[in-house]
Design an enzyme around this catalytic site. Structure first.
Site, PDB file in Angstrom:
ATOM      1  N   ASP A 199      26.205  33.733   2.479  1.00  0.00           N
ATOM      2  CA  ASP A 199      26.563  35.097   2.090  1.00  0.00           C
ATOM      3  C   ASP A 199      27.525  35.092   0.900  1.00  0.00           C
ATOM      4  OD1 ASP A 199      27.397  37.734   1.830  1.00  0.00           O
ATOM      5  OD2 ASP A 199      27.301  38.116   3.965  1.00  0.00           O
ATOM      6  N   HIS A 202      28.893  38.845  -0.394  1.00  0.00           N
ATOM      7  CA  HIS A 202      30.131  39.555  -0.050  1.00  0.00           C
ATOM      8  C   HIS A 202      31.278  39.173  -0.982  1.00  0.00           C
ATOM      9  CE1 HIS A 202      31.592  35.821   1.625  1.00  0.00           C
ATOM     10  NE2 HIS A 202      32.740  36.393   1.892  1.00  0.00           N
TER      11      HIS A 202
HETATM   12 FE    FE Z   1      34.500  35.376   2.418  1.00  0.00          FE
END
Ligand code: FE
Ligand code: FES
Length: 435
Positions: A199, A202
């Site tokens: 991820d 983010h």
């Molecule tokens: Fe982080």
């Protein structure tokens, strides 16, 4: 995980029954990271950790091997090792009735003469329960409670190719420095594990202000996105990485560390090849399934220990190359504390997001709405000669989809041959020397 729709059922983050099944199907079977060899250099050195929710003590033996035992007295179950770490122990004595155990886990003695006069008492049959299997990969010690688990190298599979970016970029290997940092976060363990598995999305939003504070006002993390970036996944282990060499290292705030990574380059190319040498300090993150994560270049290693569906205990360490100069090691330690410790600028950003993601998923109506994991469908890249499932770009949910596919494989399959031959297995054997 609904593979077709790329959706995850929210109940996996909150449901008590799912959590109990995870302890049995995942944490009692998978190989779990328990220590770095450098934490227990001499016989009698030990650390306390957990595998799932099971308390475990890891001890260097007299013959220099490492073993691990349930940290629970076979008499009434009390913890026999109360402290987090220690050195040169000769054994462990239980607080409750005074049974004592050697560092090999065997019962050595009992308090007083009571048991010695009990003819039915067979001391040699009693001891701390050892883990089923224990093995190391380049300094990292893993253990499993499942005697039928495959060898550690088979469990890690081709992912060792990517682990080596962190573990083998210079001769001499790695070590942990400065002790462990422990904290608690009110979130499900899978949220941080999936965050680190792939991820980076983010980071460009959540961590933008923190990055600006460290790197200067004009910086835009999104602009550092690299067209050669990719995600790789094998058996649910995953790494997403740019190839910018020092993007992560820069955020530790010390230019000397950036210089160190550049100085390392030539040697790293010799050991790892051009491509992986460009990843040693790059914007990247990785998780070894199920709950062990690290950040190349930012040098934090961490385990997200489950403590119920809504809580984790996070234990983290700083890793450095053993033969790095002392002042460089110290700068890594400081840099990691400034960024990825409970008071660190990036860790504080993450914790709040994971807590609310867990809490809000509890709602009766909310938990019936599936979550969207469809970024980057159709981006599989079969042209690159890299091990594992390769997806183009690091801004992609591909590794997270494969993480939850692996999660489903563990939850559904009871035998290891099904587990090792499923969808998450490496699609091809690659000649890694070619890279
Ligand atoms: Fe982080
Ligand atoms: Fe350990 Fe009784 S519980 S000696």
């Amino acid at each position: 995980m609904n593979r077709e729709k790329a959706q995850v059922d929210r109940r996996v983050f909150t449901d008590e029954a799912v959590y109990r099944a995870e302890l049995q199907q995942i944490f009692a079977r998978a190989w779990l990271f328990i220590a770095h060899e450098s934490q227990v250099p001499n016989p009698g050195d030990f650390i306390r950790t957990t595998m799932g929710e099971d308390d475990v003590v890891v001890v260097r033996q007299r013959d220099k091997t490492i073993n691990a035992f349930l940290n629970s007295c076979p008499h009434r179950g009390n913890r026999v090792c109360m402290v987090d770490a220690g050195s040169k122990a000769r054994g462990f004595i239980c607080n409750y009735h005074g049974w004592s155990f050697g560092i090999d886990g065997k019962l050595r003695g009992t308090d007083g003469k009571v048991y010695e006069t009990d003819e039915a008492f067979e001391k040699s049959e009693i001891g701390l329960t050892p883990v089923a299997r224990i093995a190391s990969y380049k300094g990292l010690v893993f253990a499993t409670f499942d005697p039928n688990a495959p060898d550690l190298t088979d469990y890690l599979g081709d992912f060792t190719f990517y682990l080596d970016i962190m573990l083998d970029n210079d001769e001499g290997g790695t070590e942990f420095i400065g002790g462990a940092i422990r904290s608690e976060i009110d979130c499900n363990w899978k949220l941080p594990a999936e965050n680190f598995v792939g991820d980076i999305l983010h980071a460009f939003w959540t961590h933008q202000s923190g990055a600006q504070a460290i790197l200067g006002g004009g910086v835009d993390l999104g602009k550092r996105y690299d067209e050669l970036a990719f995600q790789a996944s094998v058996y649910g282990h995953g790494i997403e990485t740019n190839l910018d060499k020092v993007g992560n290292t820069r955020t530790l705030g010390y230019p000397e560390l950036v210089d160190y990574v550049f100085d390392l380059s030539e040697r790293a190319v010799e050991r790892l090849g051009e491509l992986r040498a460009r990843a040693i300090g790059a914007i990247s993150s990785a998780t070894v399934f199920p709950n062990f994560s690290f950040l190349p270049g930012q040098n934090t290693f961490r385990v997200w220990h489950p403590r119920g569906p809504n809580k984790i205990e996070l234990v983290s360490w700083t890793i450095v190359n053993k033969n790095a100069p002392d002042h460089i090691k110290e700068l890594y330690r400081k840099g990691v504390m400034m960024t990825f410790s409970p008071g660190g600028v990036f860790e504080m950003d993450d914790g709040e997001n994971w807590e609310y993601s867990t809490r809000v998923n509890h709602g009766f109506v909310t938990r019936q709405q599936p979550l969207h994991y469809a970024l980057g469908l159709g981006t599989e890249d079969k042209s690159r000669e890299l091990p594992g499932h390769i997806h183009k770009g690091s801004l992609n949910d591909a590794n997270q989809r494969l993480f939850y596919t692996r999660w489903s494989e563990f939850m559904e399959h009871d035998n290891w041959s099904d587990l090792q031959n499923g969808e998450t297995a490496s699609p091809k054997k690659t000649n890694i020397a070619a890279e």
